[in-house]
Design a protein around this motif. Structure first.
Motif, PDB file in Angstrom:
ATOM      1  N   ASP A   1       3.181  -1.213   3.119  1.00  0.00           N
ATOM      2  CA  ASP A   1       2.739  -2.206   4.280  1.00  0.00           C
ATOM      3  C   ASP A   1       1.584  -3.041   4.139  1.00  0.00           C
ATOM      4  OD1 ASP A   1       5.194  -1.750   5.253  1.00  0.00           O
ATOM      5  OD2 ASP A   1       4.543  -0.271   6.793  1.00  0.00           O
ATOM      6  N   ILE A   2       0.455  -2.217   3.472  1.00  0.00           N
ATOM      7  CA  ILE A   2      -0.824  -2.705   3.460  1.00  0.00           C
ATOM      8  C   ILE A   2      -1.296  -2.808   1.929  1.00  0.00           C
ATOM      9  CG2 ILE A   2      -1.714  -2.329   5.330  1.00  0.00           C
ATOM     10  CD1 ILE A   2      -2.897   0.318   4.183  1.00  0.00           C
TER      11      ILE A   2
ATOM     12  N   GLU B   1      -6.588  -0.828   0.373  1.00  0.00           N
ATOM     13  CA  GLU B   1      -6.725  -0.768   1.665  1.00  0.00           C
ATOM     14  C   GLU B   1      -6.125   0.710   2.343  1.00  0.00           C
ATOM     15  OE1 GLU B   1      -5.222  -4.223   3.416  1.00  0.00           O
ATOM     16  OE2 GLU B   1      -6.495  -5.516   2.418  1.00  0.00           O
TER      17      GLU B   1
ATOM     18  N   ARG C   1      -5.860   2.594   6.519  1.00  0.00           N
ATOM     19  CA  ARG C   1      -5.869   2.731   8.040  1.00  0.00           C
ATOM     20  C   ARG C   1      -5.561   3.833   8.462  1.00  0.00           C
ATOM     21  NH1 ARG C   1      -0.676  -1.586   8.620  1.00  0.00           N
ATOM     22  NH2 ARG C   1       0.840  -0.096   8.066  1.00  0.00           N
TER      23      ARG C   1
ATOM     24  N   GLY D   1      -2.873   1.784   1.008  1.00  0.00           N
ATOM     25  CA  GLY D   1      -1.851   0.824   0.626  1.00  0.00           C
ATOM     26  C   GLY D   1      -1.447   0.921  -0.837  1.00  0.00           C
TER      27      GLY D   1
END
Length: 267
Positions: free
Chosen positions: A118-119, A123, A125, A170
């Motif tokens: 999704d990223i 990266e 999160r 990611g």
């Protein structure tokens, strides 16, 4: 050792008003005998609590006998039991004591890393914040006076479980402004019409890609630089691991492509 503490707390006034000299009249065989003892002003400290004390005892041990107490082997006394008492002597006593203490302790949370398309690659999160837990812990604690000597855990109970922190990293990549779930390096070979249908029942066409389904799932869409968009529709007995076959409309195009290592972007 409570006798020492009780003595200190309840006999202050008695200690202060002791006579400067004590006369003891003894009658033996009709003879009057007078014995005189010298009173000493000393300071006694028990676990940090001090009092001024008057005593006729000549040694520390004799003073303790007057108190009708006996120190344990782990108790501390300075000067030693056999030391002589003089005016102005300071006696320090620290009592050894073991007691239970129950406290609440925070417990650390674990961190789990998961990978997501999704990223973009590089990266990350926080998908779920970590929360510390809480335990109720009982210790057996040994003190000498007010100073802790030893601490041993004897019981632990979880009051609140910690919440694991989840970090998403990611795997997606971008090529020419288009986001793909990942990229892999593969060896590609060009092929053309054989008259056969693909493993999915279609006729091959430009963009048809033969794959090892253990590496690239059937039906996957992607992009190969220098070739274009691809769709995994076919398999082949010689296609194992990171290998693909790319369909060309003519034999000349397939030969021109030959065998080359390429980057395959997958959605």
């Amino acid at each position: 050792m409570d006798k020492i503490k009780d003595f200190v707390n309840t006999h202050k006034s008695f200690c202060i008003v002791l006579a400067v000299a004590i006369g003891v009249n003894l009658v033996a065989a009709g003879v009057l005998i007078f014995v005189e003892k010298t009173v000493k002003d000393i300071t006694v400290s028990v676990d940090g609590k001090s009092i001024e004390y008057k005593t006729t005892a000549n040694t520390v041990d004799e003073m303790l006998s007057d108190w009708k107490v006996e120190l344990e082997s782990k108790d501390f006394i300075k000067p030693g039991a056999e030391a002589a008492l003089e005016d102005g002597t300071k006696v320090e006593i620290r009592l050894y004591e073991v007691r239970e203490e129950t406290i609440k302790e925070a417990t650390d949370f674990k961190t789990k890393t998961v990978y997501t398309s999704d990223i973009l690659e590089g990266e990350e999160r926080v998908a779920q914040e970590g929360v510390k837990g809480e335990d109720k812990v009982t210790y057996e604690v040994a003190y000498l006076g007010s100073k802790e000597q030893e601490r041993k855990e004897i019981d632990r109970e979880t009051v609140k479980k910690p919440v694991t922190e989840i970090i998403e990293k990611g795997t997606a990549v971008s090529y020419n402004g288009v986001k793909y779930s990942k990229k892999i390096t593969v060896v590609s070979t060009g092929y053309t019409h054989t008259g056969n249908r693909t493993a999915t029942g279609t006729y091959p066409k430009r963009g048809t890609m033969a794959v090892d389904r253990r590496v690239i799932p059937m039906g996957s869409y992607g992009y190969v630089p220098g070739y274009g968009a691809v769709h995994a529709e076919d398999t082949g007995g010689a296609i194992k691991g990171n290998r693909i076959d790319l369909f060309f409309n003519t034999r000349g195009q397939a030969i021109s492509w030959g065998r080359r290592t390429v980057v395959l972007y997958l959605k």
